[in-house]
Design a protein around this motif. Sequence first.
Motif: not given
Length: 174
Positions: A74-97
């Motif tokens: 969530i948000g803009d990709p990292p600029a130059a530099g060795p560290s980066f933090s961001c929120d994330w979201l995942v959507c998916m389905s379960e294979k078994g159920t």
Amino acid sequence: MITLKKSIETYIRAKDGNRPFLIADAFTADAELTMQVNTSEISFPATVNGAKAISKVLVSEFAERYENVYTFCIGDPPAAGPSFSCDWLVCMSEKGTGLARAGFGRYDWLAAENSGQVRQLRITIEAMTTLPQDTVEPILQWADALPYPWCPRERLGKEVPKITAIDRIRAALA
């Protein structure tokens, strides 16, 4: 040399597409993964050491249980530099159920300065919600319409399905 942005994108492509061989491009051989899981809806080991082990846990074993995976930074990709933090979201389905899953949290990345590959990743899982089968299609259609894998925060509210759990996730990421 690759960039941290490219390493993150490669990781997302590896995990979401069940491509374990790509992890070696994204992570240093001795990379460290730490996970803080703040929900009982999903479990992972607290620490994983080495790209091969990370690939096993986050790609191969993950793909045994889940499909139709969309992971968004969530948000803009990292600029130059060795560290980066961001929120994330995942959507998916379960294979078994066939049930839908949606969750969110935070990524904290640290790259090796000589290669741009990830040498440390901390994943915090704040919430993971299991939803009925009839929510799979609207959730995945919403996810498929979002910019991938870098999603601007303001886009999360567009065409969101009328599902209470998704409203709560979207509000938490606002």
